[in-house]
Design an enzyme around this catalytic site. Structure first.
Site, mmCIF file in Angstrom:
data_model
loop_
_atom_site.group_PDB
_atom_site.id
_atom_site.type_symbol
_atom_site.label_atom_id
_atom_site.label_comp_id
_atom_site.label_asym_id
_atom_site.label_seq_id
_atom_site.Cartn_x
_atom_site.Cartn_y
_atom_site.Cartn_z
ATOM 1 N N ASP B 80 0.830 -1.205 0.000
ATOM 2 C CA ASP B 80 0.000 0.000 0.000
ATOM 3 C C ASP B 80 0.875 1.271 0.000
ATOM 4 O OD1 ASP B 80 -2.250 1.598 0.120
ATOM 5 O OD2 ASP B 80 -3.086 0.634 1.901
ATOM 6 N N ASP B 158 -6.080 -6.271 -2.348
ATOM 7 C CA ASP B 158 -6.596 -6.192 -0.982
ATOM 8 C C ASP B 158 -8.102 -5.923 -1.000
ATOM 9 O OD1 ASP B 158 -6.443 -6.232 1.772
ATOM 10 O OD2 ASP B 158 -4.808 -4.780 1.887
ATOM 11 N N ASP B 219 -3.444 -9.872 9.389
ATOM 12 C CA ASP B 219 -2.076 -9.418 9.099
ATOM 13 C C ASP B 219 -1.116 -9.849 10.201
ATOM 14 O OD1 ASP B 219 -3.129 -8.103 6.943
ATOM 15 O OD2 ASP B 219 -2.607 -6.086 7.637
#
Lengths: 438, 438
Positions: B80, B158, B219
């Site tokens: 990201d 994502d 995560d």
């Protein structure tokens, strides 16, 4: 330095009230078997690691030969599981004959010949925690005398299988019995840990009169979670615990697990830094025969040991818990110096924390700081000078902080002090002055 | 070796059904920015660590020059925070102009020139997880084409800020759009992680038809607790997850955090061993510029990488959870070989675990084993031969196990296989045969 007046007053009182055996004027340092070797008595399958005289001889050799003793790590402590299951015909504790064939007097002699002190373990209850013979009230005198006869230097007195009443009678009684032997024997009491560790159940003023150190809380385990749990408990309760400590009387958050299996390098630095802030005993439990150089470097950091062993003997405090999960710890030291620890509880990436000494309660003036782990120095022209430290996840940045006007003075003062220690045969310390006060 | 027949059948079906782009026949290996560098976009204060082309160039250099690429670590993945906050006038994503001044095509060229592949990141929602422009349904085609134009090799897609409905439409649509570009682009889907990761909400058969890999769960963070949480979830749900994996379609328990701040060496070995058992992508997120040699040795262990990259592509399973807190994991490998991991969840001291291969479901016969971390070998005349392994707290012992009758055969077979790989310019692998089959 903005000392809190209350600490000064309490510490002055404390010095008067502490156990008057002249021992442990700074937090004890050394090595203890328990956390790493537990009750491993299987010398057939595991001869290198079982609780036996061979293990303590190995570790005494390492303490004496690998630079530990000179830095202050001069105690080697036996923990549970050293005795035979029965007392001898005269009612005395005796070591397991297969695992300690030479006997305790001979082991103590070996240890003393290498400039070290020998610690031993007993328990006020009917049994020790692992089920070996306890030191019930009627046995306190004979056991104290046995330890003195063996030229033991330190006793950890545990509390498994005992009642509140037996603890109340037994811990003071052992203190008297040890003093009565005439041999200086450091006395570590597990009493508070069996009573929740806090007032009003625990009277720390009284404890300071009878014990040199005490375990307040749970046993440490080989994990970061365990270290964090201990750190939280001690600093959450610092208003009760911090004033209890001083020369000759120390809170003991338990052993250093640096060099074992559960801590990363950053976490190892964190345990070492926070134990020094707490003025905690620095008692390792690890394998000194195989320890990595990176773990050794942390445990043998001279500046950090100097902070731990500061002669004022003030226990430090947590100053701040930030929303960013940064926490700040502080300990006042001799000569207007102090130690600061910036600790990150984050688990993402290094955090850049910005602050000034003024915001950490430092008074007007200019300061010099020494980074304990990197050796770098920095100057702050004013206490309001803003700075940024980068703190690793589960890691610390630790500083020795000094008013600029005292920096050079310290260099001379400390140089003298360390020199004196070196010249005394009882202290085997290196001159840390040169690195500490660049 | 006592293969479970069910696994064979499912795996055979799976091979037929997996995404037919020919990619990721073994779990992908490489480096990804997220866990270690997050969304650090402050290139003024933190130029060495901010998300910028300089960071990816640094890491590409390290992958190419420090022996990583030759071992299979050939992907470098952007996560990201790489885009500008607005699309360009033609509606295309564009990199932040200050942090990626050379643009993505040039960066991909740099990466390709070093024999590496470039991964990029997008999000099916209105925004990425950190608030950058998302790839909504109407943007899927243009973004897939943009990535192909930039000669991107891998996409992590994502799911922040998206609805269940958008995911159901978007993940298959991106798969088709990537295929339609004509460029082979590995496709990693975060879809399951946004839907709890389990059937019936997740149809892993279908997922294997549209994605090369998928994130199932939370995560990873830089802590042992995080690793343990992930390990528990994946093996507690192994009956659902294990059959879903195979060549071209992998469960992804997230990045390797070895080399960062939160894991001890034993814990680092444990993550590496368990990720290899899981046939998981081996995607590091760390600082390859400063990584310690001890962390590097774990990540570059050739035998372990050989197990991870076994061409059969079976995901392993947890066989046993002992009351002693020892757990046993097993993965079947090519040529009747297998991998075993003995894992200790204890936090006291090394545990001596006694068992036999027979008790771990191995069939009648004699076996040879190779300790993956020490390089030692041992022979078991019978599958019932009793043995003892000493497992460190939070650590593992990992074995490559082979029937004695196949040991020499393997040496020749594997030698040929590795030799073939070396001669192929697309694979930069070393010959691991000599060490793996002593």
């Amino acid at each position: 330095m903005n000392f809190v007046p209350g600490i000064f007053i309490l510490a002055s009182i404390a010095t008067v009230l502490s156990l008057d055996n002249g021992l442990m004027r700074t937090p004890p340092m050394g090595w203890m078997a328990w956390e790493r070797y537990r009750c491993d008595i299987d010398c057939v399958s595991d001869p290198k690691n079982c609780i036996s005289e061979a293990l303590f001889i190995d570790m005494a050799d390492r303490l004496a030969e690998d630079g530990w003793r000179e830095l202050g790590y001069d105690h080697i402590m036996i923990d549970d599981c050293w005795t035979a299951m029965l007392r001898d015909e005269e009612g005395r504790l005796q070591p397991d004959p297969l695992r300690f064939p030479g006997g305790m007097l001979k082991l103590a002699q070996y240890v003393h010949d290498r400039g070290l002190k020998l610690g031993i373990y007993a328990d006020i209850g009917k049994f020790t925690c692992m089920g070996y013979p306890g030191t019930t009230l009627d046995k306190i005198q004979i056991d104290a005398q046995t330890f003195a006869n063996w030229t033991i230097d330190y006793l950890k007195f545990d509390g498994c299988y005992s009642s509140t009443d037996e603890q109340e009678k037994g811990y003071p009684l052992m203190s008297k019995a040890l003093n009565a032997t005439g041999r200086p024997i450091g006395y570590s009491c597990s009493w508070p840990a069996y009573q929740g560790g806090l007032p009003p159940k625990i009277n720390y003023t009284f404890l300071g009169e009878i014990c040199n150190a005490w375990r307040n809380y749970d046993d440490i385990q080989d994990s970061w979670d365990s270290v964090l749990g201990i750190v939280d408990w001690f600093f959450n309760n610092q208003d009760h615990l911090q004033p209890a400590a001083g020369p000759g009387r120390w809170n003991d958050p338990d052993m250093l697990i640096i060099g074992n299996f559960g801590l990363s390098l950053d976490q190892s630095r964190s345990q070492m830094a926070l134990w020094a802030i707490m003025a905690a005993p620095l008692i390792m439990s690890n394998d000194l025969r195989t320890i990595s150089s990176s773990s050794r470097n942390i445990l043998q950091n001279k500046v950090l040991i100097g902070i731990s062993q500061d002669p004022l003997g003030f226990q430090g405090r947590r100053l701040l818990k930030e929303k960013s999960q940064i926490e700040i710890f502080w300990r006042p030291l001799s000569h207007a110096a102090s130690a600061l620890v910036f600790f990150s509880r984050r688990s993402d990436m290094p955090y850049r924390y910005q602050t000034s000494l003024a915001r950490l309660n430092y008074t007007t003036g200019s300061y010099k700081v020494l980074d304990v782990f990197t050796g770098e120095t920095a100057s702050f022209p004013s206490h309001t000078t803003e700075f940024t430290v980068s703190i690793n996840p589960s890691g610390v940045v630790m500083w020795y902080v000094c008013p600029t006007s005292r920096w050079m003075h310290h260099e001379k003062e400390e140089g003298r002090r360390w020199k004196n220690r070196i010249s005394s045969p009882k202290h085997h310390r290196l001159n840390t002055g040169s690195r500490m006060f660049l």
